[in-house]
Design a protein around this motif. Structure first.
Motif, short mmCIF file in Angstrom:
data_model
loop_
_atom_site.label_atom_id
_atom_site.label_comp_id
_atom_site.label_asym_id
_atom_site.label_seq_id
_atom_site.Cartn_x
_atom_site.Cartn_y
_atom_site.Cartn_z
N ALA A 224 0.82 -1.21 0.00
CA ALA A 224 0.00 0.00 0.00
C ALA A 224 0.86 1.26 0.00
CB ALA A 224 -0.94 -0.01 1.20
N ALA A 225 1.97 1.25 0.72
CA ALA A 225 2.84 2.42 0.78
C ALA A 225 3.44 2.73 -0.59
CB ALA A 225 3.94 2.21 1.82
N GLY A 226 3.92 1.70 -1.27
CA GLY A 226 4.48 1.90 -2.60
C GLY A 226 3.43 2.39 -3.58
N ALA A 227 2.21 1.87 -3.47
CA ALA A 227 1.13 2.31 -4.35
C ALA A 227 0.79 3.77 -4.12
CB ALA A 227 -0.10 1.44 -4.14
N GLU A 228 0.84 4.22 -2.87
CA GLU A 228 0.52 5.62 -2.57
C GLU A 228 1.59 6.55 -3.10
OE1 GLU A 228 -1.17 9.06 -1.57
OE2 GLU A 228 -2.11 7.08 -1.71
N VAL A 229 2.85 6.14 -3.11
CA VAL A 229 3.91 6.96 -3.71
C VAL A 229 3.61 7.18 -5.20
CG1 VAL A 229 6.34 6.99 -4.36
CG2 VAL A 229 5.68 6.28 -2.06
N SER A 230 3.22 6.12 -5.88
CA SER A 230 2.88 6.24 -7.31
C SER A 230 1.65 7.11 -7.50
CB SER A 230 2.66 4.86 -7.92
OG SER A 230 3.83 4.08 -7.88
N ALA A 231 0.65 6.95 -6.62
CA ALA A 231 -0.57 7.74 -6.73
C ALA A 231 -0.29 9.23 -6.57
CB ALA A 231 -1.59 7.28 -5.69
N LYS A 232 0.58 9.57 -5.63
CA LYS A 232 0.93 10.98 -5.43
C LYS A 232 1.65 11.55 -6.64
CE LYS A 232 3.11 14.26 -2.29
NZ LYS A 232 3.63 15.06 -3.42
N ARG A 233 2.55 10.75 -7.21
CA ARG A 233 3.27 11.18 -8.41
C ARG A 233 2.28 11.42 -9.55
NH1 ARG A 233 6.20 6.86 -9.15
NH2 ARG A 233 7.80 7.47 -7.66
N LEU A 234 1.29 10.55 -9.64
CA LEU A 234 0.28 10.70 -10.68
C LEU A 234 -0.55 11.96 -10.47
CD1 LEU A 234 -1.46 9.63 -13.06
CD2 LEU A 234 -2.75 8.30 -11.36
N ARG A 235 -0.97 12.19 -9.23
CA ARG A 235 -1.78 13.39 -8.94
C ARG A 235 -1.00 14.67 -9.24
NH1 ARG A 235 -3.81 9.95 -4.62
NH2 ARG A 235 -2.14 10.64 -3.24
N ASP A 236 0.28 14.67 -8.91
CA ASP A 236 1.10 15.84 -9.20
C ASP A 236 1.21 16.07 -10.71
OD1 ASP A 236 1.50 16.21 -6.49
OD2 ASP A 236 3.49 15.25 -6.46
#
Length: 399
Positions: A224-236
């Motif tokens: 979940a932590a790794g997925a959230e890093v990718s999600a934040k990068r996507l939102r940015d």
């Protein structure tokens, strides 16, 4: 029954599991249940395991987590469920509760998520012929994931390379942000160029986001932590695009993209193109093509009708659709690497059906499915080419 109050994640898993009425209507569409005939390898079996884990009635163990790890996440069960069980959410949260499997091929997945490194290594492998000689240097079960990854490099070459052809005209249909993805940005670069060309011709203005991982590989594996890093990068990356839609040529990314960008209209390109199909003209092509509809395209994107509508606009093209669930090809993100033997068994059923069809090409929209099927065809000495449907559409487009 454990009467201790549950932590919030465990409580939510238990609530989701309680939606299941154990009717069994999911069993006929579950690929792993068809493969094993084992209740634990069925949706309702996994739901029961998840509920017991969440309530503390059983302790995590390799034997208990194995059926959860085996799940392909195809969501055919969720589509037919009369009780509306949110199976995808249940699976994601239960895997996050357990964490990534110790057998997860982390290094391989890290390579897949880094497009520049992925592209460089694939060029090296092709230049050196590593796909031929390297598997012999990697014997044993501990290298099974690496052998599976190398086999995915043996896909037949598509019939043509699509060139991006910008057309003059009004861009009045809105702005589309194209998400390249990670592995797709390398292996499906032609399909992404094709999507841009077709969307442009249909009247959309296309902007590109950076090539990166959407987080699906981590999310579906319990990281979940790794997925959230990718999600934040996507939102940015999304912020500031001023786009009306986000599209991906890989339906396997759609669910994770929608999860990261809850207020954004996330699609694969087919629906947008089908809505403005009158702007697209195609040259005739006398070809018999087999059409593989990936599970995520059927159950997440739900765009197979739009895809077929577009392909049928190519004069002379004869389509033969492959079987519907439970015939999943077995690629399923990291499943093809983590469980290559199971993935091959699932693929064999699909290949058997392909061999009954008199076709000259195989079309599939999902990069993992197409590479997995192409590797199976290559292993059988078949020269049947595989192609993304968007690549074929762009190839036949009249400019």
């Amino acid at each position: 029954m454990n009467d201790m109050p549950l932590e919030k994640p465990q409580h939510h898993i238990a609530v989701l599991a309680d939606q299941c009425v154990q009717c069994g209507l999911c069993l006929p569409v579950c690929p792993t249940y068809a493969l094993d005939g084992n209740e634990a390898e069925s949706p309702r079996g996994r739901i029961a395991i998840a509920a017991a884990l969440a309530r503390g009635q059983i302790a995590p163990s390799p034997e208990l987590r194995e059926p959860l790890d085996h799940c392909l996440g195809c969501l055919s069960c969720q589509r037919v469920c009369p009780a509306g069980v949110q199976y995808e959410e249940l699976l994601v949260e239960t895997r996050a509760l357990l964490g990534p499997s110790p057998q997860r091929p982390g290094l391989l997945l890290d390579i897949a998520k880094r497009p520049k490194l992925n592209r460089w290594l694939q060029r090296w492998a092709r230049w050196t012929g590593a796909a031929i000689w390297l598997p012999a240097l990697l014997p044993g079960k501990q290298f099974a994931a690496w052998r599976a990854a190398i086999s995915l490099l043996k896909s037949p070459t598509p019939l043509a390379r699509t060139q991006l052809a910008k057309q003059p005209g009004t861009r009045d249909a809105g702005i589309v942000a194209l998400f390249p993805g990670c592995a797709a940005s390398v292996q499906d670069a032609a399909a992404e160029r094709a999507a841009e060309q077709l969307l442009d011709a249909a009247g959309y203005r296309v902007v590109r986001l950076p090539a990166t991982c959407c987080g699906a590989l981590d999310l579906h594996d319990g990281d979940a932590a790794g997925a959230e890093v990718s999600a934040k990068r996507l939102r940015d990356a999304w912020d500031g695009t001023h786009a009306d839609y986000l599209v991906s040529v890989t339906p396997g990314c759609l669910s994770t993209l929608r999860r990261a960008l809850t207020t954004v209209q996330v699609e694969d390109p087919y629906r947008l193109l089908a809505e403005r199909a009158e702007k697209l003209r195609f040259r005739p092509l006398n070809l018999r093509a087999g059409l593989h509809i990936p599970c995520t395209q059927s159950n997440v994107a739900r765009s197979e009708t739009a895809l077929i509508k577009l392909l049928e606009r190519i004069p002379g093209l004869a389509l033969q659709r492959l079987s519907t669930p439970p015939y999943c090809c077995g690629a399923a993100g990291s499943h093809v690497l983590q469980f290559p033997e199971r993935a091959e068994r699932l693929r064999d059923d699909v290949l058997s059906h392909i061999h009954t069809l008199d076709v000259q090409m195989l079309l599939s929209s999902n990069i993992g499915c197409r590479l997995h099927l192409a590797a199976g065809l290559a292993a059988q000495a078949s020269t049947l080419p595989t192609m993304h449907p968007l690549t074929l559409l762009a190839q036949q487009q009249e400019t």
